[in-house]
Design a protein around this motif. Sequence first.
Motif, PDB file in Angstrom:
ATOM      1  N   TYR A  76      12.346 -25.577  13.663  1.00  0.00           N
ATOM      2  CA  TYR A  76      11.099 -26.295  13.946  1.00  0.00           C
ATOM      3  C   TYR A  76       9.987 -25.831  13.016  1.00  0.00           C
ATOM      4  CZ  TYR A  76       7.089 -28.478  15.930  1.00  0.00           C
ATOM      5  OH  TYR A  76       5.959 -29.254  16.052  1.00  0.00           O
ATOM      6  N   GLY A  80       9.093 -28.951  11.441  1.00  0.00           N
ATOM      7  CA  GLY A  80       8.249 -29.607  12.437  1.00  0.00           C
ATOM      8  C   GLY A  80       6.781 -29.637  12.048  1.00  0.00           C
ATOM      9  N   PHE A  94       8.927 -33.342  15.371  1.00  0.00           N
ATOM     10  CA  PHE A  94       9.974 -32.904  14.443  1.00  0.00           C
ATOM     11  C   PHE A  94      10.441 -34.107  13.632  1.00  0.00           C
ATOM     12  CE2 PHE A  94      14.349 -31.737  13.277  1.00  0.00           C
ATOM     13  CZ  PHE A  94      14.175 -30.440  12.824  1.00  0.00           C
TER      14      PHE A  94
END
Length: 242
Positions: A76, A80, A94
């Motif tokens: 992430y 992300g 994400f």
Amino acid sequence: MLSVARSSLSLWLREVPLTDEQRELLIQQKARGGAKRAASLRARRIARAEHTRRESISTIGQLSQRELFIAGVVAYWAEGSKSKPWKRAERVVFVNSDTTMITLFLRWLDLVGVARSRLILRIQIHENADILAADRYWREATQIPDSQFRRPTLKRHNPVTVRKNVGPRYVGCLTITVRSSTELYRRISGWYEGIVNDLGRRPTGRPPDFGSGNARSTRAAPATPPSTPFETSPAYELQPSG
């Protein structure tokens, strides 16, 4: 076969003239020999690469719950959305074009107790691509209900740009947004900071043999992910490692 060394034959015959036909035959034989050697070297490179790939796969073995947790946090923070000092946006978003990364993120959300009903999905794709095919691809890949998919975001085509991501295999990127995820975002930020802070510590335990395929993981399979929504769980609890 003559029982004479090649060096002797070369010395004896180097002044013998060759016809055009003989020269052409020698050129063709040399070309065939070169092509054969190149094919053999290529086959050996492919075999070595495949051996390394299979050996590396066997080294990983079966992921533990903690390993999946850390992999998801790092994934992430790499891929992300992150809040910036000049643009505060504390929510979990994400984006990726790699199906395996999307699968990892979904499995990680399951692990930390985020219900899939909280997800909103949207495809980002160039307007001249096969949008319907891409839409079908991501729905099948994620197995998320159609009602959670939003209208695709289309990128305008620039005829000046020479794009490589074209053709039937191009399916754009998938954006996964977790609703009501401020608290989850803050936890991800803290989890990643904890990982970074620990990098200066001396690792504990015996490391696996990353260079040998004989080392197989004997860890237990991941436990069943929490079934409760994330906001009702105080935290994803992990036992400290050493």
